[in-house]
Write an enzyme that holds these catalytic residues in place. Structure first.
Site, PDB file in Angstrom:
ATOM      1  N   CYS A  97       0.795  -1.234   0.000  1.00 18.39           N
ATOM      2  CA  CYS A  97       0.000   0.000   0.000  1.00 18.39           C
ATOM      3  C   CYS A  97       0.824   1.278   0.000  1.00 18.39           C
ATOM      4  O   CYS A  97       0.767   2.077  -0.939  1.00 18.39           O
ATOM      5  CB  CYS A  97      -0.933   0.001   1.209  1.00 18.39           C
ATOM      6  SG  CYS A  97      -1.943  -1.482   1.363  1.00 18.39           S
ATOM      7  N   HIS A 153      -2.893   6.502   4.034  1.00 14.83           N
ATOM      8  CA  HIS A 153      -1.800   5.560   4.326  1.00 14.83           C
ATOM      9  C   HIS A 153      -0.418   6.081   3.943  1.00 14.83           C
ATOM     10  O   HIS A 153       0.449   5.338   3.486  1.00 14.83           O
ATOM     11  CB  HIS A 153      -2.053   4.203   3.656  1.00 14.83           C
ATOM     12  CG  HIS A 153      -1.382   3.076   4.393  1.00 14.83           C
ATOM     13  ND1 HIS A 153      -1.364   1.780   3.949  1.00 14.83           N
ATOM     14  CD2 HIS A 153      -0.703   3.064   5.570  1.00 14.83           C
ATOM     15  CE1 HIS A 153      -0.721   1.014   4.794  1.00 14.83           C
ATOM     16  NE2 HIS A 153      -0.301   1.778   5.796  1.00 14.83           N
TER      17      HIS A 153
END
Length: 558
Positions: A97, A153
């Site tokens: 991610c 993130h």
């Protein structure tokens, strides 16, 4: 002669009248410089003005998990958008991610931001380094309204790390890597739990209505499009949480997948069906509110799928978190009325870092000379079918990942320590060293009752001491034939290229967890905990204490 003069006069009057009407019909209106009236109309396929940019990033979608790659999961929206646009069939991202998101937003490899190891954990005092210029910041410079909906993130331990401080006019979504789709709570470890839904810089408690996040994010996108003026350019970054675990979906999306015996695959299919519907609703909103005709829609997964959580990368090797093709080769396409070669397939090399320079150029922005990018402008490659300016990709060099036991400088011909995890692509060749990660080919398990043992029926046991692999990806995209022993000269060339890249690497940023990150200390919410003022106060106190000590010592000396 008299008749000829009359006819000539009428002809001139007609010409002037037509010319006046033609000028008046042009966009712009009073006050437009006459010189602009003679300017050529944009060529077919070129943006008429700064295009609206819609970047949709799916989470953990496997390479096989789209209808046009042969999946049993129905994705009619994605199939239609891709078929009418350009499918990217040699498109690469990062295996996890944070790395993919950081490279998208900076146009730089991980080794140039310090984020080359793993992901940013919720309790780490870490974020995308503040000295990196971001894509939304560059777009704002040229008049874009910038909005982010979905998963960030990229760190949040300081307020300066938040999306609204990194170039976005608005942010609605989550800061962490995952969480409950309905309650928006996330536990990082036992007792370390908190709420993770934000609107701009504050917890969005008002939106805590138990709405499934895929649908909630889509509603937010519709609101943004409805309230914005389509005559002004907009950058909309939609980073859906789906189809990342936990595997949750509204009941009605299971309807077509009850025959799938594998429960994880069934849930995953329902999540992807909901995501496909959401993207259809986004596309409808673009049309409804007048954006579509001057828009560029980019769709991408952030990494490969996770077979243990329902994803499938078949027939590619490996999975999320690995540098095999199944971890880094992604579903991707561009859909836009501005494309020249609509309905085509692009097999040229494209990487997620390429979106940064490509989109800034399309937006008529400037890329500063002192920003050393790793991405290339690939719009002509995608839109017109030209050759890609990219000939290589540094997939990564991770110096602190678990070292391969049998790796050595000798195995790397004295050029490279093969204990280090790394992967690089140069033209047709791909080289991996160290421990590349889980290396199985996991066949589709949609209709199988078999347990995990069946999943590994193509597990490979490498001979002891194996720390270098070489593949011709063009000829062998499934990485079944290792050519490292047959082509040592190619291995050496790619090891030298790795060594050259490594000389430009910055130190790894991967700090230990900070106990102050506990949401219990922050009103039950995951959010910035590092206070710059506290640090200054402490430094000021220490400076004051040192001054007092010095004055005391002077008195004693006197």
């Amino acid at each position: 002669r008299m008749v000829a003069a009359v006819l000539a006069g009428l002809s001139l009057l007609s010409l002037l009248t037509c010319g006046y009407l033609a000028w008046g019909s042009r966009r712009g209106g009073a006050g437009e410089a006459p010189g602009n009236l003679l300017a050529e109309e944009p060529a077919a396929g070129a943006p008429r003005s700064q295009p609206h940019i819609i970047f949709i990033l799916a989470d953990d979608q496997g390479f096989r998990d789209v209808g046009y790659h042969g999946s049993e999961i129905r994705t009619p929206t994605l199939d239609k958008l891709a078929a009418e646009g350009v499918k990217l069939e040699n498109y690469y991202v990062q295996p996890m991610c944070t790395p993919s998101r950081s490279q998208l937003i900076t146009g730089k490899y991980q080794i140039h931001t310090g984020l080359q190891h793993s992901i940013i954990r919720p309790t780490q005092p870490n974020c995308l380094p503040l000295d990196n210029v971001t894509l939304p910041q560059k777009l704002k410079e040229v008049g874009y309204s910038t909005h982010m909906v979905g998963k960030w993130h990229l760190g949040f331990y300081r307020r300066e790390c938040m999306p609204t401080q990194r170039g976005f006019d608005s942010f609605f979504g989550s800061l962490l890597g995952s969480g409950d789709y309905y309650t928006h709570f996330k536990c990082d470890s036992p007792g370390i739990c908190g709420y993770d839904l934000y609107e701009n810089d504050n917890a969005a408690w008002d939106h805590d209505n138990g709405i499934y996040s895929t649908q909630m994010y889509t509603q937010k996108v519709q609101q943004i499009l409805a309230s914005h003026n389509p005559r002004k350019p907009i950058f909309l970054y939609i980073a859906y949480q789906a189809v990342h675990s936990p595997l949750q979906a509204p009941g009605r999306y299971f309807e077509h997948y009850r025959s799938i015996n594998n429960i994880n695959r069934r849930r995953y299919a329902a999540m992807l069906a909901c995501l496909d519907e959401a993207i259809n609703n986004v596309t409808l909103a673009l049309r409804k509110y007048g954006y579509y005709e001057n828009s560029i829609i980019i769709y991408s997964s952030d990494n490969g799928g996770q077979p243990m959580a329902g994803g499938s990368n078949w027939p590619l090797r490996g999975s999320k978190g690995t540098y095999w093709e199944g971890g880094i080769r992604a579903v991707g396409f561009v859909h836009s009325p501005l494309l020249k070669n609509k309905g085509s397939v692009c097999k040229e090399l494209v990487h997620i870092t390429d979106w940064f320079p490509t989109l800034i150029t399309l937006a008529e922005g400037q890329i500063d000379e002192d920003i050393q990018l790793d991405g290339y402008d690939v719009w002509e490659t995608i839109s017109e079918g030209r050759r890609s300016p990219r000939v290589d990709i540094l997939h990564n060099i991770d110096p602190i990942y678990t070292k391969a036991k049998n790796g050595s400088w000798a195995a790397g011909y004295g050029i490279w320590n093969t204990a280090i995890q790394s992967a690089i692509r140069v033209n047709h060749w791909k080289l991996l060293t160290g421990n590349p990660g889980y290396s199985d080919w996991v066949p589709p398990q949609a209709f199988s009752n078999a347990g995990p043992n069946r999943w590994h029926n193509e597990r490979v046991s490498w001979s002891a001491g194996k720390t270098v692999w070489l593949f011709n990806i063009t000829a062998d995209p499934y990485e079944r034939v290792d050519l490292s022993a047959r082509h040592p000269d190619v291995v050496k060339q790619l090891l030298r290229r790795l060594s050259q890249f490594n000389k430009t690497a910055v130190p790894v940023r991967y700090p230990p967890k900070d106990p102050r990150s506990n949401p219990k200390l922050n009103g039950g919410v995951w959010g910035p905990w590092f206070k710059e003022d506290e640090k200054k106060k402490k430094s000021d106190k220490s400076k004051g204490a040192n001054k007092q000590k010095k004055s005391k010592n002077k008195k004693k000396a006197n």
